[in-house]
Design a protein around this motif. Structure first.
Motif, mmCIF file in Angstrom:
data_model
loop_
_atom_site.group_PDB
_atom_site.id
_atom_site.type_symbol
_atom_site.label_atom_id
_atom_site.label_comp_id
_atom_site.label_asym_id
_atom_site.label_seq_id
_atom_site.Cartn_x
_atom_site.Cartn_y
_atom_site.Cartn_z
ATOM 1 N N LYS A 65 63.278 4.384 -3.547
ATOM 2 C CA LYS A 65 62.894 5.257 -4.654
ATOM 3 C C LYS A 65 63.923 5.115 -5.771
ATOM 4 O O LYS A 65 65.108 5.390 -5.570
ATOM 5 C CB LYS A 65 62.810 6.708 -4.192
ATOM 6 C CG LYS A 65 61.676 6.975 -3.216
ATOM 7 C CD LYS A 65 61.594 8.437 -2.830
ATOM 8 C CE LYS A 65 60.376 8.716 -1.967
ATOM 9 N NZ LYS A 65 60.281 10.135 -1.570
ATOM 10 N N VAL A 66 63.460 4.679 -6.928
ATOM 11 C CA VAL A 66 64.345 4.442 -8.067
ATOM 12 C C VAL A 66 63.887 5.285 -9.244
ATOM 13 O O VAL A 66 62.757 5.140 -9.718
ATOM 14 C CB VAL A 66 64.347 2.956 -8.476
ATOM 15 C CG1 VAL A 66 65.215 2.746 -9.714
ATOM 16 C CG2 VAL A 66 64.851 2.085 -7.327
ATOM 17 N N ALA A 67 64.744 6.189 -9.696
ATOM 18 C CA ALA A 67 64.479 6.962 -10.909
ATOM 19 C C ALA A 67 65.317 6.366 -12.030
ATOM 20 O O ALA A 67 66.545 6.294 -11.940
ATOM 21 C CB ALA A 67 64.829 8.428 -10.710
ATOM 22 N N ILE A 84 58.859 4.008 -8.316
ATOM 23 C CA ILE A 84 59.702 4.087 -9.512
ATOM 24 C C ILE A 84 59.277 5.291 -10.346
ATOM 25 O O ILE A 84 58.083 5.545 -10.528
ATOM 26 C CB ILE A 84 59.593 2.796 -10.352
ATOM 27 C CG1 ILE A 84 60.118 1.596 -9.560
ATOM 28 C CG2 ILE A 84 60.367 2.936 -11.669
ATOM 29 C CD1 ILE A 84 59.965 0.263 -10.279
ATOM 30 N N ALA A 85 60.256 6.032 -10.834
ATOM 31 C CA ALA A 85 60.020 7.126 -11.779
ATOM 32 C C ALA A 85 60.776 6.817 -13.063
ATOM 33 O O ALA A 85 61.781 6.091 -13.043
ATOM 34 C CB ALA A 85 60.479 8.459 -11.199
ATOM 35 N N LEU A 86 60.303 7.360 -14.157
ATOM 36 C CA LEU A 86 60.918 7.066 -15.455
ATOM 37 C C LEU A 86 61.051 8.336 -16.280
ATOM 38 O O LEU A 86 60.099 9.105 -16.413
ATOM 39 C CB LEU A 86 60.067 6.040 -16.210
ATOM 40 C CG LEU A 86 60.518 5.673 -17.633
ATOM 41 C CD1 LEU A 86 61.885 4.986 -17.615
ATOM 42 C CD2 LEU A 86 59.473 4.768 -18.296
ATOM 43 N N TYR A 87 62.260 8.556 -16.801
ATOM 44 C CA TYR A 87 62.532 9.633 -17.748
ATOM 45 C C TYR A 87 63.118 9.027 -19.015
ATOM 46 O O TYR A 87 63.845 8.026 -18.965
ATOM 47 C CB TYR A 87 63.543 10.632 -17.181
ATOM 48 C CG TYR A 87 62.992 11.616 -16.178
ATOM 49 C CD1 TYR A 87 62.732 12.929 -16.535
ATOM 50 C CD2 TYR A 87 62.739 11.226 -14.872
ATOM 51 C CE1 TYR A 87 62.222 13.838 -15.615
ATOM 52 C CE2 TYR A 87 62.228 12.122 -13.946
ATOM 53 C CZ TYR A 87 61.979 13.431 -14.319
ATOM 54 O OH TYR A 87 61.466 14.322 -13.418
ATOM 55 N N GLU A 88 62.831 9.645 -20.136
ATOM 56 C CA GLU A 88 63.552 9.324 -21.366
ATOM 57 C C GLU A 88 64.296 10.580 -21.818
ATOM 58 O O GLU A 88 63.856 11.702 -21.571
ATOM 59 C CB GLU A 88 62.613 8.844 -22.465
ATOM 60 C CG GLU A 88 61.572 9.850 -22.935
ATOM 61 C CD GLU A 88 60.880 9.390 -24.214
ATOM 62 O OE1 GLU A 88 61.570 8.834 -25.099
ATOM 63 O OE2 GLU A 88 59.663 9.622 -24.340
ATOM 64 N N TYR A 89 65.440 10.377 -22.456
ATOM 65 C CA TYR A 89 66.210 11.514 -22.948
ATOM 66 C C TYR A 89 66.950 11.101 -24.224
ATOM 67 O O TYR A 89 67.084 9.915 -24.524
ATOM 68 C CB TYR A 89 67.195 12.008 -21.879
ATOM 69 C CG TYR A 89 68.410 11.133 -21.654
ATOM 70 C CD1 TYR A 89 69.657 11.467 -22.177
ATOM 71 C CD2 TYR A 89 68.313 9.957 -20.899
ATOM 72 C CE1 TYR A 89 70.767 10.666 -21.968
ATOM 73 C CE2 TYR A 89 69.425 9.161 -20.680
ATOM 74 C CZ TYR A 89 70.644 9.510 -21.212
ATOM 75 O OH TYR A 89 71.748 8.708 -21.019
#
Length: 389
Positions: free
Chosen positions: A51-53, A94-99
């Motif tokens: 699991k990769v964030a 895979i999960a993806l966040y932007e900040y």
């Protein structure tokens, strides 16, 4: 009788714990939590998961980072497809966040969950290509804490649970202390890896290294503005020809089938937008076990335990299968399955030659984000007895 059942359950649980991929737990507390679990052995019977964030800074200065992520996604996926945990092949989510983007909600800390944990590689690619840069205010502690709380990390001790956070502003910004987020990561058995986009020593002085050290992760510094290195090989044209044939083995069904097939073509086009070698990398990913489309493709769906031809509705079938009997549909799907297997095998064989050619052609294929992530994943995976083929 009840006592015998109880004894059998305990024995089975102990055997499952003894043979688990992560035989060496990190702490006594982890060992005791395995013994006390009431989930019996269900979690240990399925394949473990990587699991990769990915937490990406999308402020104004990060165009190069986003470009690297888009251009290097498929090579990262390909490397992870070669992983083994004992005799099992780990699944990938895979999960993806932007900040750090001023277009995002200020009350939520200028961050956004672009996609939760998913094994749909086309949707992940789409999510990456949706990113644009603007602004901003980069709050590392806030986005870390949000990802740890929002995502379903699970409690399987064999899972490899990793966060990669990339940016170039001080790690200490914002109201959420990164040390608080690091404690939460420990509680979830999540390793945080930090990627500073800039000078190595500057990243240290702005606490990016400390952020990694607190969870025994890796600290890395990359040149995020460096162009991705794609190396062409003599096998590329043939692999791309096979990609066209591979696409014709998909049998779209259901309400989302046609849209998903269009998404597949769109992500093929996005990969080609960088260059031929990147499109080849995507084709290799599509031929791997990690490319799953059972939600809309009948060939993949048929392999699922809960699939039944009796559940198929006439209106959800593609044009070529409307009015066909169940036996005729089965025969058609079997034909497509055999074709797909043949094309996947051919791509895999060509890719072996391609990898060998590239390794001899270039002694330093230094793609910043890709190299940083793959190196960290492989190093940390060893602690849970993962190996690479």
């Amino acid at each position: 009788m009840k006592k015998n059942v109880f004894k059998i359950t305990i024995i089975a649980l102990c055997l499952a714990t003894a043979t688990a991929c992560n035989a060496n737990s990190k702490s006594k507390n982890q060992n005791s939590s395995i013994v006390e679990t009431k989930l019996e052995t269900k979690l240990n019977t399925k394949n473990p998961e990587i699991k990769v964030a990915l937490l990406l800074d999308t402020s104004n200065s990060m165009d190069g980072l986003i470009d690297q992520a888009k251009a290097q996604l498929w090579e990262i996926v390909n490397e992870l497809s070669y992983a083994k945990c004992e005799e099992k092949s780990p699944n990938l989510k895979i999960a993806l966040y932007e900040y750090g983007n001023d277009n995002l909600n200020a009350d939520e800390g200028y961050l956004r969950q672009v996609i939760a944990f998913s094994d749909d590689l086309d949707e992940i690619s789409k999510a990456l290509f949706s990113l644009t840069t603007n602004g901003g205010n980069e709050y590392c502690g806030k986005v870390l804490k949000t990802a740890l709380n929002q995502l379903d990390w699970g409690d399987n001790k064999d899972d490899l649970k990793l966060i990669f956070i990339a940016g170039n502003e001080p790690y200490t910004q914002g109201q959420v202390n990164y040390k608080e987020a690091s404690k939460l990561a420990h509680q979830n058995d999540v390793t945080v890896n930090t990627i500073f986009c800039g000078d190595y020593n500057q990243g240290i002085s702005s606490y990016w290294k400390d952020g990694a050290d607190l969870t025994h992760g890796d600290y890395m510094a990359i040149n995020h503005n460096k162009a991705t290195v794609h190396i062409a090989s003599p096998y590329d044209d043939k692999i791309l020809e096979l990609n066209e044939k591979l696409n014709k083995t998909y049998v779209a069904y259901g309400k989302t089938g046609r849209a998903k097939m269009e998404l597949q073509a769109e992500q093929d086009s996005n990969a080609r937008g960088y260059n031929k070698a990147n499109a080849v990398s995507r084709t290799v990913s599509k031929s791997s076990r990690l490319y799953k489309n059972s939600s809309w493709d009948l060939v993949d769906a048929e392999k699922e335990d809960n699939f039944s031809y009796d559940d198929l509705k006439e209106e959800e079938l593609p044009k070529e299968l409307k009015g066909k009997s169940k036996d005729e549909i089965k025969s058609y799907i079997e034909k497509k399955r055999k074709e797909r297997g043949k094309f996947q095998q051919a791509i895999a064989e060509l890719n072996i030659k391609r990898r060998d050619y590239i390794s001899k052609k270039s002694a330093d294929k230094s793609n910043g984000l890709e190299n940083a992530m793959v190196k960290a994943i492989k190093t940390q995976a060893l602690q849970k007895n993962y190996k690479w083929e």
